[in-house]
Design an enzyme around this catalytic site. Structure first.
Site, PDB file in Angstrom:
ATOM      1  N   ARG A   1      35.174 -76.230  67.515  1.00 17.70           N
ATOM      2  CA  ARG A   1      35.084 -77.395  66.615  1.00 17.70           C
ATOM      3  C   ARG A   1      33.874 -78.272  66.995  1.00 17.70           C
ATOM      4  O   ARG A   1      32.644 -78.142  66.606  1.00 17.70           O
ATOM      5  CB  ARG A   1      36.357 -78.097  66.193  1.00 17.70           C
ATOM      6  CG  ARG A   1      36.342 -78.924  65.078  1.00 17.70           C
ATOM      7  CD  ARG A   1      35.890 -80.320  65.094  1.00 17.70           C
ATOM      8  NE  ARG A   1      36.615 -81.016  66.064  1.00 17.70           N
ATOM      9  CZ  ARG A   1      36.215 -82.095  66.778  1.00 17.70           C
ATOM     10  NH1 ARG A   1      35.196 -82.736  66.381  1.00 17.70           N
ATOM     11  NH2 ARG A   1      36.852 -83.050  67.567  1.00 17.70           N
ATOM     12  N   ASP A   2      34.405 -79.224  67.725  1.00 19.06           N
ATOM     13  CA  ASP A   2      33.367 -80.209  68.380  1.00 19.06           C
ATOM     14  C   ASP A   2      32.132 -79.500  68.900  1.00 19.06           C
ATOM     15  O   ASP A   2      30.851 -79.789  68.663  1.00 19.06           O
ATOM     16  CB  ASP A   2      33.930 -81.061  69.384  1.00 19.06           C
ATOM     17  CG  ASP A   2      33.417 -82.518  69.514  1.00 19.06           C
ATOM     18  OD1 ASP A   2      32.031 -82.493  69.242  1.00 19.06           O
ATOM     19  OD2 ASP A   2      34.017 -83.360  69.950  1.00 19.06           O
TER      20      ASP A   2
ATOM     21  N   CYS B   1      28.733 -85.151  67.801  1.00 17.40           N
ATOM     22  CA  CYS B   1      29.062 -85.538  66.358  1.00 17.40           C
ATOM     23  C   CYS B   1      27.892 -85.535  65.441  1.00 17.40           C
ATOM     24  O   CYS B   1      26.799 -86.499  65.800  1.00 17.40           O
ATOM     25  CB  CYS B   1      29.786 -86.749  66.447  1.00 17.40           C
ATOM     26  SG  CYS B   1      30.268 -87.638  64.799  1.00 17.40           S
TER      27      CYS B   1
ATOM     28  N   ASN C   1      30.692 -82.628  75.183  1.00 21.20           N
ATOM     29  CA  ASN C   1      32.004 -82.873  75.728  1.00 21.20           C
ATOM     30  C   ASN C   1      31.944 -82.531  77.092  1.00 21.20           C
ATOM     31  O   ASN C   1      31.103 -81.932  77.522  1.00 21.20           O
ATOM     32  CB  ASN C   1      33.155 -82.115  74.934  1.00 21.20           C
ATOM     33  CG  ASN C   1      33.477 -82.185  73.439  1.00 21.20           C
ATOM     34  OD1 ASN C   1      34.293 -83.177  73.221  1.00 21.20           O
ATOM     35  ND2 ASN C   1      32.716 -81.705  72.779  1.00 21.20           N
TER      36      ASN C   1
ATOM     37  N   HIS D   1      39.502 -87.436  75.156  1.00 22.59           N
ATOM     38  CA  HIS D   1      38.574 -86.481  74.728  1.00 22.59           C
ATOM     39  C   HIS D   1      37.359 -87.130  75.003  1.00 22.59           C
ATOM     40  O   HIS D   1      36.762 -88.283  74.443  1.00 22.59           O
ATOM     41  CB  HIS D   1      38.725 -86.380  73.165  1.00 22.59           C
ATOM     42  CG  HIS D   1      37.724 -85.786  72.202  1.00 22.59           C
ATOM     43  ND1 HIS D   1      37.879 -84.545  71.876  1.00 22.59           N
ATOM     44  CD2 HIS D   1      36.542 -86.063  72.180  1.00 22.59           C
ATOM     45  CE1 HIS D   1      36.598 -84.050  71.239  1.00 22.59           C
ATOM     46  NE2 HIS D   1      35.628 -84.983  71.203  1.00 22.59           N
TER      47      HIS D   1
HETATM   48  N1  COA Z   1      37.279 -80.368  53.067  1.00 21.89           N
HETATM   49  C1  COA Z   1      36.457 -79.804  52.042  1.00 21.89           C
HETATM   50  N2  COA Z   1      35.960 -80.583  50.780  1.00 21.89           N
HETATM   51  C2  COA Z   1      36.148 -81.755  50.810  1.00 21.89           C
HETATM   52  C3  COA Z   1      37.150 -82.531  51.800  1.00 21.89           C
HETATM   53  C4  COA Z   1      37.753 -81.535  52.699  1.00 21.89           C
HETATM   54  N3  COA Z   1      38.483 -82.203  53.457  1.00 21.89           N
HETATM   55  N4  COA Z   1      37.283 -83.612  51.232  1.00 21.89           N
HETATM   56  C5  COA Z   1      36.634 -84.027  50.380  1.00 21.89           C
HETATM   57  N5  COA Z   1      36.038 -82.810  49.926  1.00 21.89           N
HETATM   58  C6  COA Z   1      34.953 -82.470  48.777  1.00 21.89           C
HETATM   59  C7  COA Z   1      35.440 -83.218  47.484  1.00 21.89           C
HETATM   60  O1  COA Z   1      36.354 -82.062  46.856  1.00 21.89           O
HETATM   61  C8  COA Z   1      34.209 -83.220  46.792  1.00 21.89           C
HETATM   62  O2  COA Z   1      33.674 -82.056  46.447  1.00 21.89           O
HETATM   63  P1  COA Z   1      32.758 -81.600  45.175  1.00 21.89           P
HETATM   64  O3  COA Z   1      31.470 -82.308  45.548  1.00 21.89           O
HETATM   65  O4  COA Z   1      32.504 -80.177  45.031  1.00 21.89           O
HETATM   66  O5  COA Z   1      33.355 -82.221  44.078  1.00 21.89           O
HETATM   67  C9  COA Z   1      33.272 -83.536  47.815  1.00 21.89           C
HETATM   68  O6  COA Z   1      33.746 -83.100  49.272  1.00 21.89           O
HETATM   69  C10 COA Z   1      32.898 -85.199  48.099  1.00 21.89           C
HETATM   70  O7  COA Z   1      34.220 -85.904  48.034  1.00 21.89           O
HETATM   71  P2  COA Z   1      34.524 -87.291  48.262  1.00 21.89           P
HETATM   72  O8  COA Z   1      35.874 -87.603  48.108  1.00 21.89           O
HETATM   73  O9  COA Z   1      33.468 -87.950  47.393  1.00 21.89           O
HETATM   74  O10 COA Z   1      34.177 -87.353  49.590  1.00 21.89           O
HETATM   75  P3  COA Z   1      32.903 -87.700  50.175  1.00 21.89           P
HETATM   76  O11 COA Z   1      31.479 -87.065  49.804  1.00 21.89           O
HETATM   77  O12 COA Z   1      32.804 -89.247  50.426  1.00 21.89           O
HETATM   78  O13 COA Z   1      33.137 -87.029  51.850  1.00 21.89           O
HETATM   79  C11 COA Z   1      34.493 -86.625  53.767  1.00 21.89           C
HETATM   80  C12 COA Z   1      34.359 -87.384  52.597  1.00 21.89           C
HETATM   81  C13 COA Z   1      35.414 -87.002  54.298  1.00 21.89           C
HETATM   82  C14 COA Z   1      34.951 -84.996  53.180  1.00 21.89           C
HETATM   83  C15 COA Z   1      33.064 -85.932  54.080  1.00 21.89           C
HETATM   84  O14 COA Z   1      32.591 -87.253  54.616  1.00 21.89           O
HETATM   85  C16 COA Z   1      33.294 -85.341  55.429  1.00 21.89           C
HETATM   86  O15 COA Z   1      33.833 -84.053  55.479  1.00 21.89           O
HETATM   87  N6  COA Z   1      33.146 -85.817  56.801  1.00 21.89           N
HETATM   88  C17 COA Z   1      33.415 -85.089  58.217  1.00 21.89           C
HETATM   89  C18 COA Z   1      33.057 -85.808  59.062  1.00 21.89           C
HETATM   90  C19 COA Z   1      33.026 -85.152  60.450  1.00 21.89           C
HETATM   91  O16 COA Z   1      33.567 -84.032  60.293  1.00 21.89           O
HETATM   92  N7  COA Z   1      32.610 -85.721  61.560  1.00 21.89           N
HETATM   93  C20 COA Z   1      32.769 -85.071  62.707  1.00 21.89           C
HETATM   94  C21 COA Z   1      34.428 -84.818  63.300  1.00 21.89           C
HETATM   95  S1  COA Z   1      34.838 -86.535  64.095  1.00 21.89           S
HETATM   96 ZN    ZN Z   2      34.073 -85.198  70.384  1.00 24.29          ZN
END
Ligand code: COA
Ligand code: ZN
Length: 314
Positions: A15-16, A240, A249, A207
Site C-alpha cells: 500500500r504505502d 504519500c 517508510n 507508522h
Molecule cells: N474509492 C473509490 N472511489 C471513490 C472513493 C473510494 N473510497 N470515494 C469516492 N470515490 C469516487 C466517487 O464515487 C467519485 O467518482 P466519479 O467521479 O466516478 O463520480 C469520485 O471518486 C469523486 O468523489 P468525491 O466524493 O467528490 O471525492 P473526491 O474527488 O473529493 O475524492 C477521495 C475524495 C477521498 C476519494 C480521494 O481524495 C482519495 O481517494 N484520496 C485518497 C488519498 C490517499 O490515498 N492518500 C494516501 C493515503 S494516506
Molecule cells: Zn505512510
C-alpha cells in the site's frame, strides 16, 4: 532500556510502499508481493487501499489484490479506507480488517481527502457502526501525527482531537503515523505517553517514515515506551502522493535485523524477506533504500522459535 521480547510488525509495502511509485504495478504483481511478505512470516500486512483510482491510480484493483493473494488464516490482511465508499468496496471484496485513515493536521488531511478532519471523523463514526454489524475489525491510523509538510510540527492536542473521537466511538486500536518523517524521539515520546496516560486500554501502533533519518530512533523510542505494533515496508519503499518530498517508510528488513540483534522475536524469516526485497527492487527497476540489500544481514541470522520458514505456504 525497556526492550520487549516480542513485537508485531505490519508490512505496508503493498500500500504505502507503492502508492507514490511512478511504476504502477498490476494487481497480480501486488498480489505476489503480498504472498511473498506473508510467506516470510509477517503476521499482518496492508495489501492496498480503497481510494479513488483517479486520486491514486497505483491502488486501483485493491479488491483484486485481496482476492488473488492466497489467504493464510494466520495472517491479518488490512485494507486502508478513507471514507464510506471505500469501506463498502472493501467489505464487498471480503475484507475483515479495515484501517481507517485520517490526518491530524488540516492541510495534510485536506490535501489527501478533500474534506475537513471533522467531516472524515463523522463519516468514520458511521463506518464503525456498520463495522460492528459486519464483524469487521477497525483500527484507526492518524497520519501527520508529528508534522505536516505544509505547516510544520503537529501539536499533540491535534492528535488527541482524533484519538478522543475514535476512543469515544469504541475504537481501541490506534496507530500514530509520521507520514512525512518530521517526528523526533522526544516528540514521539510526548505523543505516545499522552495517549497512554489518557487511554491506558488503547493498543497503540506506530507508522514511521525515514524521510529525515529519524525513523529508527523514533521506533526505538516507541518500543522503549512499550508500544508493540509497528508498521514498516519491504525495501524501505513508501511515500504519500499528496505530501511534498515524502520519503519511504522505515525499512522492514532493516528493522527485523535490528530487532533480532537485540533478541526481539518478530516471527519473521529475515533471509526470505531480503530475497523478496531484491525481487521488489527488480520489479520497481530502481535501487531501494534497504540497508540489508546493500550490507546484508549479520550472520548467523537470529532464528526465533516462532519464525515461519519462507517455503511455508501462505
Ligand atoms: N474509492 C473509490 N472511489 C471513490 C472513493 C473510494 N473510497 N470515494 C469516492 N470515490 C469516487 C466517487 O464515487 C467519485 O467518482 P466519479 O467521479 O466516478 O463520480 C469520485 O471518486 C469523486 O468523489 P468525491 O466524493 O467528490 O471525492 P473526491 O474527488 O473529493 O475524492 C477521495 C475524495 C477521498 C476519494 C480521494 O481524495 C482519495 O481517494 N484520496 C485518497 C488519498 C490517499 O490515498 N492518500 C494516501 C493515503 S494516506
Ligand atoms: Zn505512510
Amino acid at each position: 532500556m525497556n526492550i520487549p521480547p516480542k513485537v508485531t510488525l505490519i508490512d505496508v509495502s503493498a500500500r504505502d510502499g507503492l502508492q507514490n511509485e511512478a511504476e504502477i504495478l498490476t494487481p497480480a504483481q501486488r498480489a505476489e508481493l503480498v504472498q511473498r511478505v506473508s510467506a516470510a512470516g509477517l503476521p499482518e500486512l496492508e495489501f492496498g487501499s480503497f481510494v479513488s483510482p483517479k486520486a491514486v491510480p497505483q491502488m486501483a484493483g485493491a479488491d483484486e489484490v485481496f482476492k488473488t493473494a492466497v489467504r493464510n488464516p494466520a495472517v491479518r490482511y488490512h485494507g486502508l479506507v478513507p471514507n464510506m465508499r471505500g469501506y463498502e468496496n472493501a467489505v464487498a471484496a471480503g475484507v475483515t480488517d479495515v484501517r481507517l485513515v485520517v490526518a491530524a493536521s488540516a492541510p495534510l488531511h485536506e490535501a489527501n481527502f478533500r474534506r475537513t478532519i471533522d467531516e472524515s471523523l463523522a463519516d468514520h463514526t458511521q463506518i464503525v457502526a456498520r463495522a460492528k454489524q459486519d464483524g469487521v475489525h477497525i483500527e484507526a491510523v492518524i497520519g501527520g501525527s508529528f508534522g505536516d509538510p505544509f505547516v510544520g510540527r503537529t501539536p499533540v492536542s491535534a492528535v488527541m482531537h482524533c484519538v478522543d473521537h475514535y476512543y469515544a466511538i469504541g475504537v481501541r486500536d490506534i496507530s500514530v503515523a509520521d507520514t512525512v518523517g518530521m517526528g523526533t524521539p522526544k516528540q514521539v515520546a510526548e505523543v505516545i505517553t499522552t495517549i497512554q496516560r489518557t487511554y491506558p486500554d488503547v493498543t497503540l501502533g506506530t507508522h514511521f517514515h525515514d524521510t529525515r533519518n529519524t525513523g529508527f530512533a523514533n521506533v526505538i523510542t516507541a518500543l522503549d515506551l512499550g508500544v508493540l505494533r509497528h508498521d514498516a515496508s519491504l525495501g524501505g519503499t513508501g511515500g504519500c502522493p499528496f505530501a511534498p518530498k515524502a520519503g519511504g517508510n522505515i525499512c522492514l528488513e532493516d528493522l527485523v535485523q535490528m530487532l533480532y540483534g537485540m533478541g526481539v522475536d518478530t516471527g519473521i524469516d529475515l533471509d526470505g524477506l531480503i530475497e523478496s526485497a531484491r525481487w521488489l527492487q527488480g520489479v520497481l527497476g530502481k535501487p531501494l533504500p534497504s540497508r540489508m540489500l546493500k550490507a546484508g544481514p549479520v550472520y548467523p541470522v537470529f532464528k526465533p522459535v516462532s519464525a515461519t520458514p519462507a517455503a511455508a505456504s501462505s
